[in-house]
Design an enzyme around this catalytic site. Structure first.
Site, PDB file in Angstrom:
ATOM      1  N   ASP A 285      41.309  34.157  31.308  1.00  0.00           N
ATOM      2  CA  ASP A 285      42.719  33.915  31.637  1.00  0.00           C
ATOM      3  C   ASP A 285      42.773  33.353  33.052  1.00  0.00           C
ATOM      4  O   ASP A 285      41.770  33.373  33.779  1.00  0.00           O
ATOM      5  CB  ASP A 285      43.492  35.250  31.566  1.00  0.00           C
ATOM      6  CG  ASP A 285      44.961  35.107  31.968  1.00  0.00           C
ATOM      7  OD1 ASP A 285      45.620  34.176  31.491  1.00  0.00           O
ATOM      8  OD2 ASP A 285      45.447  35.920  32.777  1.00  0.00           O
ATOM      9  N   SER A 286      43.946  32.914  33.456  1.00  0.00           N
ATOM     10  CA  SER A 286      44.141  32.453  34.836  1.00  0.00           C
ATOM     11  C   SER A 286      43.933  33.607  35.823  1.00  0.00           C
ATOM     12  O   SER A 286      43.640  33.381  36.981  1.00  0.00           O
ATOM     13  CB  SER A 286      45.559  31.928  34.989  1.00  0.00           C
ATOM     14  OG  SER A 286      46.482  32.942  34.632  1.00  0.00           O
TER      15      SER A 286
ATOM     16  N   CYS B 234      53.290  34.441  26.811  1.00  0.00           N
ATOM     17  CA  CYS B 234      52.528  34.619  28.049  1.00  0.00           C
ATOM     18  C   CYS B 234      51.825  35.968  27.931  1.00  0.00           C
ATOM     19  O   CYS B 234      52.439  36.951  27.487  1.00  0.00           O
ATOM     20  CB  CYS B 234      53.473  34.614  29.248  1.00  0.00           C
ATOM     21  SG  CYS B 234      52.653  35.010  30.812  1.00  0.00           S
TER      22      CYS B 234
ATOM     23  N   GLU C   3      52.867  41.511  37.623  1.00  0.00           N
ATOM     24  CA  GLU C   3      51.661  41.755  38.436  1.00  0.00           C
ATOM     25  C   GLU C   3      51.950  42.674  39.611  1.00  0.00           C
ATOM     26  O   GLU C   3      51.103  43.459  40.029  1.00  0.00           O
ATOM     27  CB  GLU C   3      51.119  40.432  38.973  1.00  0.00           C
ATOM     28  CG  GLU C   3      49.923  39.979  38.204  1.00  0.00           C
ATOM     29  CD  GLU C   3      49.573  38.547  38.508  1.00  0.00           C
ATOM     30  OE1 GLU C   3      49.435  38.195  39.679  1.00  0.00           O
ATOM     31  OE2 GLU C   3      49.430  37.781  37.539  1.00  0.00           O
TER      32      GLU C   3
ATOM     33  N   CYS D  73      45.201  33.120  27.516  1.00  0.00           N
ATOM     34  CA  CYS D  73      46.211  32.589  28.430  1.00  0.00           C
ATOM     35  C   CYS D  73      46.995  31.543  27.658  1.00  0.00           C
ATOM     36  O   CYS D  73      46.404  30.607  27.105  1.00  0.00           O
ATOM     37  CB  CYS D  73      45.504  31.954  29.631  1.00  0.00           C
ATOM     38  SG  CYS D  73      46.594  31.097  30.771  1.00  0.00           S
TER      39      CYS D  73
ATOM     40  N   HIS E 267      50.998  38.060  30.020  1.00  0.00           N
ATOM     41  CA  HIS E 267      51.499  39.147  30.870  1.00  0.00           C
ATOM     42  C   HIS E 267      52.589  39.962  30.152  1.00  0.00           C
ATOM     43  O   HIS E 267      52.817  41.120  30.477  1.00  0.00           O
ATOM     44  CB  HIS E 267      52.156  38.594  32.135  1.00  0.00           C
ATOM     45  CG  HIS E 267      51.213  38.159  33.211  1.00  0.00           C
ATOM     46  ND1 HIS E 267      50.357  37.109  33.065  1.00  0.00           N
ATOM     47  CD2 HIS E 267      51.021  38.647  34.464  1.00  0.00           C
ATOM     48  CE1 HIS E 267      49.667  36.945  34.187  1.00  0.00           C
ATOM     49  NE2 HIS E 267      50.056  37.876  35.055  1.00  0.00           N
TER      50      HIS E 267
HETATM   51  N1  DGL Z   1      48.673  34.684  31.691  1.00  0.00           N
HETATM   52  C1  DGL Z   1      49.221  33.355  31.876  1.00  0.00           C
HETATM   53  C2  DGL Z   1      49.735  32.804  30.538  1.00  0.00           C
HETATM   54  O1  DGL Z   1      49.586  33.410  29.516  1.00  0.00           O
HETATM   55  C3  DGL Z   1      50.378  33.353  32.849  1.00  0.00           C
HETATM   56  C4  DGL Z   1      50.044  33.440  34.304  1.00  0.00           C
HETATM   57  C5  DGL Z   1      49.816  32.123  35.005  1.00  0.00           C
HETATM   58  O2  DGL Z   1      50.756  31.315  35.163  1.00  0.00           O
HETATM   59  O3  DGL Z   1      48.687  31.910  35.413  1.00  0.00           O
HETATM   60  O4  DGL Z   1      50.303  31.768  30.483  1.00  0.00           O
END
Ligand code: DGL
Length: 266
Positions: free
Chosen positions: A10-11, A185, A153, A73, A187
């Site tokens: 993931d990012s 997303c 976060e 992600c 998160h």
């Molecule tokens: N976890 C990332 C996603 O699913 C979101 C966070 C980011 O923008 O890096 O898109």
């Protein structure tokens, strides 16, 4: 091969919600996780930048001898193309979008579907395109909700400030009259309840973590790739280590863990 680890990236730390679901659904599997904390948020980056980061991370996970790789992600999944899927010939790469599309098209006929996610995910229109291809009478309306990932976060969950931000986004007229809402997303599983509460349980709120984990389980089973060992020594790598990332990572993975820094981008 079947006892090799599952690679997940993931990012940053959001993908740990997917890693957590995989850990629960596939308790015998070993996980190697990479969070690109040096470059987050991917949601604010260009398609080309996200693709380049993804390629380097996939090569790293291939070197770690992962049997499959999961792009945990939405921002990276939304821009993944054949160049990405074909980097590691023979090692299957999963994204977090297709299993959700498969699930939703079974119930989407004549429905209004809302999608919320980062700017990169929403800009790609990947959900609209994929849903419409399979279910052309579904109505898909998307909204970028970029404040939600940093808010989560920072641990603002079930608090006045998170209610205010969530209410502000979800009351946007573009999401009026939806029957399903896709949390696009990784998160967002952490605010699933808060979002369901906003709709008083009347809307089907879909997050990908368990859908993806179940899909991976079925695929591993079908291909005789389920681990036969119960070796649970997971590894968590990041491109930039800080104590605060480690603290948030434990909160996302719901287990104690250590982050190890590796440089992939020099
Ligand atoms: N976890 C990332 C996603 O699913 C979101 C966070 C980011 O923008 O890096 O898109």
């Amino acid at each position: 091969m079947r006892n090799s680890p599952i690679g997940i990236f993931d990012s940053g730390i959001g993908g740990l919600t997917v890693a957590n679901a995989i850990k629960k659904v596939l308790p015998n599997e070993k996980i190697i996780y990479f969070g690109d904390t040096e470059h987050l948020p991917y949601g604010e980056k260009s398609k080309e930048a996200i693709q380049n980061f993804s390629k380097k991370i996939i090569s790293f996970l291939v070197k770690k001898r992962c049997k499959i790789i999961v792009i945990a992600c939405n921002s990276a999944s939304s821009v993944a193309d054949n160049n990405i899927y074909n980097i590691c010939k023979g090692i299957p790469i999963f994204n977090v979008i297709d299993p959700v599309i498969t699930e939703i098209v079974e119930v989407c006929s004549n429905y209004n579907i809302g999608v919320i996610g980062t700017k990169a995910t929403i800009r790609s229109q990947v959900y609209e395109k994929k849903i419409k291809r399979l279910c052309n009478n579904a109505n898909v309306n998307s909204l970028a909700t970029p404040l939600l990932a940093p808010m989560i976060e920072e641990g603002f969950i079930n608090e006045e400030i998170s209610h205010t931000i969530i209410n502000n986004y979800l009351s946007n007229p573009i999401l009026n009259n939806i029957d399903h809402l896709i949390l696009a997303c990784t998160h967002y599983p952490l605010i699933h309840n808060e979002i369901s509460n906003y709709y008083k349980g009347k809307i089907n709120v879909i997050d990908s973590a368990y859908i993806v984990a179940q899909h991976i389980k079925n695929t591993l089973k079908k291909n005789s790739l389920l681990s036969t060992k119960s070796d649970k020594e997971h590894h968590f790598y990041v491109s930039n280590y800080t104590v605060s990332f480690e603290k948030s990572a434990k909160f996302f993975f719901k287990e104690d863990l250590k982050l190890e820094e590796v440089s992939l981008f020099i």
